[in-house]
Every structure is written in C-alpha cells, then in structure tokens.
Design an enzyme around this catalytic site. Structure first.
Site, PDB file in Angstrom:
ATOM      1  N   PRO A   1      -0.909  -5.887  -1.115  1.00  0.00           N
ATOM      2  CA  PRO A   1      -1.368  -5.512   0.228  1.00  0.00           C
ATOM      3  C   PRO A   1      -0.592  -4.313   0.760  1.00  0.00           C
ATOM      4  O   PRO A   1       0.613  -4.192   0.543  1.00  0.00           O
ATOM      5  CB  PRO A   1      -1.102  -6.775   1.055  1.00  0.00           C
ATOM      6  CG  PRO A   1      -1.179  -7.883   0.060  1.00  0.00           C
ATOM      7  CD  PRO A   1      -0.609  -7.329  -1.211  1.00  0.00           C
ATOM      8  N   CYS A   2      -1.296  -3.429   1.468  1.00  0.00           N
ATOM      9  CA  CYS A   2      -0.714  -2.131   1.813  1.00  0.00           C
ATOM     10  C   CYS A   2      -0.456  -1.924   3.295  1.00  0.00           C
ATOM     11  O   CYS A   2       0.002  -0.862   3.688  1.00  0.00           O
ATOM     12  CB  CYS A   2      -1.644  -1.024   1.340  1.00  0.00           C
ATOM     13  SG  CYS A   2      -3.256  -1.026   2.187  1.00  0.00           S
ATOM     14  N   GLN A   3      -0.738  -2.908   4.151  1.00  0.00           N
ATOM     15  CA  GLN A   3      -0.704  -2.636   5.577  1.00  0.00           C
ATOM     16  C   GLN A   3       0.654  -2.117   6.049  1.00  0.00           C
ATOM     17  O   GLN A   3       0.743  -1.219   6.884  1.00  0.00           O
ATOM     18  CB  GLN A   3      -1.072  -3.902   6.367  1.00  0.00           C
ATOM     19  CG  GLN A   3      -2.525  -4.285   6.245  1.00  0.00           C
ATOM     20  CD  GLN A   3      -2.789  -5.182   5.053  1.00  0.00           C
ATOM     21  OE1 GLN A   3      -2.004  -5.249   4.115  1.00  0.00           O
ATOM     22  NE2 GLN A   3      -3.911  -5.887   5.077  1.00  0.00           N
TER      23      GLN A   3
ATOM     24  N   GLN B   1      -2.249   1.797  -5.014  1.00  0.00           N
ATOM     25  CA  GLN B   1      -2.078   1.495  -3.596  1.00  0.00           C
ATOM     26  C   GLN B   1      -2.274   2.767  -2.787  1.00  0.00           C
ATOM     27  O   GLN B   1      -2.584   3.820  -3.326  1.00  0.00           O
ATOM     28  CB  GLN B   1      -0.676   0.906  -3.350  1.00  0.00           C
ATOM     29  CG  GLN B   1      -0.567  -0.381  -2.551  1.00  0.00           C
ATOM     30  CD  GLN B   1      -1.808  -0.799  -1.814  1.00  0.00           C
ATOM     31  OE1 GLN B   1      -2.351  -0.061  -0.978  1.00  0.00           O
ATOM     32  NE2 GLN B   1      -2.297  -1.980  -2.099  1.00  0.00           N
TER      33      GLN B   1
END
EC number: 2.1.1.37
Length: 437
Positions: A92-94, A167
């Site tokens: 996940p990249c948030q 990513q």
C-alpha cells in the site's frame, strides 16, 4: 540450506519456463500481476486481505488466500506451495503518496533505516516490529514486507529466483535501498541478486494512460544481469505552454528523468509505436454505450496548485492516471454536453484488463485504481525472467479475452481462500501490539 540453483531452474532451461514459473503475489488486489502471469502461461497465487478484491479474484478464477501478508509470513508460511520461485507485489502506497510533505519524507527516511537494521540481524525481529508499530500509520511498515518474505524464503532453503515490485514514484528511494541490500551479499546465506529500479511510464508500454510507477526487478546473481523492460511505445508529453494536468510531464522533464539511463540505439531495434489513446482502447465499448468520439475527460484533480484548474484530455490522447475515483471523471463532448461516465469495464480496459474481466464485490472503482496494469505487468515479469520479445508479444496477443469459470470453481476458490473463518480477516489488519512469535 539448499542451493537456489537447480539443474531444472526456470532460467537454465528456457524451453520449460512455462511449467517452472510459480508466482506469489503479495498485496494482490484484484489481480493485475496475476493476470499478467496467466497470459505468460504461469501459475500464481495471491495474498489479499480486502474481501472485495478477493471476490473479484474468485470470480476470475485466480487462486487466493484471504489473509494479512504479515500473518501469512509469521504463522502460515508453510501453507504456501513449496514450488513458488517468483515474488511480486506492491505494498500500500498511501503513506508515500504524500512524500512531498514532511510526513512523507520522514516515513521514507524511517523505512530506509529499518531496511538496514532488518538485514543486519543485530536485533530481534520483535523489537523492529514494536518500533514499526509505533510509527503511527500501519501502512508504512508494509513496504518492508517483500524484503522480509525474501529473507524468509532464503531461510527456508528456497530463495526466490526473481522479484518484481512496483509502487508510486515516491517509493523509488526505498527500492534503491532494496537494490543495495539485494546486491550486497548481506542477506542470509550471503545470497546475492542483481537488481534494477527506476520510475517507468506505463504509456511507453502500450497502456492507454499516463501512469508513473517506481519498479524494482531482481533475479538471483548466478542467473546473470537483469534489465528493465525495453520501451515499446512513445512517451506522451505536453506541448510548450500547455498547463500540465496531474501525471503528465514536459518533454524537458522527460529528458531529465532519463539522465543516466539513456538507451543506446542498436541495429535491429524496432522503432517505438505511438502511445495508445483512450479512444482507441475503448472504441468498441464506447459505441455500445452510445458515447460518440471525439470526447473530453475532465480530471478530478487540479493542476498547478489550483483545485479549480482541472486538466482535460481528449479521446485521441491517453487517459489520466486511473485512480479509485475514475467513475467520477466528467466525460463530455468537445462543446461541453455531458456523456456517460466511465463504467467499471471501461476503467478496467484503461488499466488493460480484458473487457470481460469479472469485477466483483464492492468498491470496484477503487479495485480498478489500485491494480497494476496487466499489460505493464507482462513487460515487468518478462524482464525479470529474461524472456524475449516473441514471448512478450505472444502474451499480449492473448489479452483481449478472459476465460470464464463455473460457479462451482468460484466456490471452490472461495473455500480455499477463506477456509478457516478464524484465519479470514473481517477488517483491515493492524500492526501487532505484542511481539510476534
């Protein structure tokens, strides 16, 4: 520990690579990299905690384990097939999507330091876990998971032969830190990889959208040097004086980004094809909806710091980066008359999923936006395995149609994926507050 090289390795007998490649997809989402593996003729299994993405995967016939990647690594590693030899994934990249501000930069710095501590093995894994849990955002720690899986595989005597990670561009410093570790010989057993990482533009690989992704490709050092995939299509750049919507760069910026990575032309290399427009990609589906060409798509995001100054793309251009908000994009005629907004199948096509891919569960727009474009995935996986242009072309030629499965097969995969309900997550996983066993 057994040696990672065996006489029947996928790299030492290219005629048998189809039957020898078994991919493990961490943070698998709806299956972009699994779809790429399928069209290359390989088996794959994904680990995904989001129930909606799992429903899509079950409907598509993609083997899945509905679980947290950390739980699988620490408690259920031995449940995975023992012939897995390729690791792929996109954590996940948030946290890192905001790397331009103080919080994002601090998160990147923290992760880079944890990478060095993890491979040094001078402190317990439990101590590192406790500190990671204290970072605040549980997603920050997940970017370390691929490295921990690499180490776990080595310690279990079966190092992955190839690795593909992708990513948002802000994560490139983390992939550079991975590259240093993979190539340095500090991994367990002094296992070494060859690795390359860079920010790539997906429209340069035939994806009908401008999407920039930081990728890392690695393979065991004994199999030779690894290279990033060769670009097949031309870059999409804006003209001088044009306001840049999100995700679009100038020609000068493209040249600067290529600095130090200039491709040297050689005889026999094909000239790049033109980038693919969204009109070209969606033509058949759009006609079914009664959406005439030309049309204009208005971005959900502002440009130049002005939220009201929204970028615009015409149907003869690539789409903006497909995000979880693609269904909110305004679509209109050149003179401003409203047209139907993008459907989920259309959004999937812009991500290069087959038009008949069976999206399931809720939050389908978010699933589409989170996915790795399968066409891009084919190029990444082929580069990691050292496959030639013919194999890539063969896979890409098959991507128009997705095979349908029976309801019985869907239920079989759901039973395997969720299995014991005690192991099936009902909410997003969080870092443990107690030391891991």
């Amino acid at each position: 520990m057994t040696s990672p090289a065996t006489p029947d390795s996928a790299f030492t007998n290219s005629s048998r690579d189809t039957e020898k490649i078994h991919v493990l997809d961490l943070f698998a989402g709806p299956g972009g990299l699994d779809v790429a593996a399928h069209f290359l003729g390989w088996e794959s299994i994904g680990i995904e905690w989001d129930a909606n993405a799992c429903e899509t995967r079950y409907s598509a016939g993609l083997p899945t384990i509905h679980a947290d990647v950390r739980t699988m690594r620490t408690e259920r590693f031995d449940e995975l097939p023992d012939d897995i030899n390729v690791l792929v994934g996109g954590p996940p990249c948030q946290t890192f999507s905001v790397a331009g501000n103080g919080a994002g930069r601090r998160a990147l710095t923290e992760v880079e330091s944890f990478i060095k501590r993890l491979v040094a093995r001078e402190e317990s894994s439990e101590e590192i876990d406790r500190e990671l849990a204290a970072l605040g955002d549980p997603r920050t720690a997940l970017v370390l998971e691929p490295l921990r899986w690499v180490m776990a595989a080595i310690e279990n005597g079966k190092p992955y032969e190839a690795i593909v990670l992708e990513q948002v561009p802000a994560v490139l410093p983390v992939w550079n830190a991975y590259k240093e570790v993979l190539e340095s010989g500090v991994l367990p057993g002094r296992i070494k990889y060859r690795a390359e990482c860079k920010v790539l533009h997906t429209e340069e690989y035939g994806v009908p959208q401008t999407r920039r992704r930081a990728v890392l490709i690695a393979r065991l050092a004994e199999f030779g040097q690894v290279s990033l995939p060769q670009k097949t299509h031309k870059a999409f750049t804006r003209q001088k004086g044009e306001i840049a919507p999100a995700g679009l760069i100038t020609f000068d910026e493209a040249l600067r980004e290529e600095a130090g990575h200039v491709e040297k032309p050689h005889s026999g290399r094909k000239e790049r094809e033109p980038w693919v427009s969204m009109g070209e990609a969606l033509r058949g589906t759009s006609r079914e909806l009664g959406r005439p060409e030309p049309y204009v798509v208005v971005s959900n995001y502002g440009s130049g710091g002005d939220p009201k100054n929204r970028g615009r793309r015409t149907s003869d251009q690539p789409a903006f980066t497909v995000t979880g908000k693609i269904s909110r994009n305004v679509v209109e005629t050149p003179d401003g008359r409203p047209l139907p907004r993008f459907t989920i199948p259309e959004a999937g096509i812009l991500q290069t999923f087959p038009a008949n891919f069976p999206w399931g569960g809720r939050d389908q727009a978010q699933q589409v936006g989170n996915a790795v474009p399968p066409r891009f995935g084919v190029h990444l996986l082929a580069a990691a395995l050292g496959l030639g242009e013919a194999r890539v072309a063969e896979a890409l030629d098959k991507m128009d149609e997705w095979p349908r499965i029976s309801e019985e097969e869907r239920e079989r995969l759901r039973k395997i994926g969720c299995g014991d309900k005690d192991k099936c997550p009902t909410r997003p996983p969080h870092p443990p507050v107690a030391p891991l066993r």
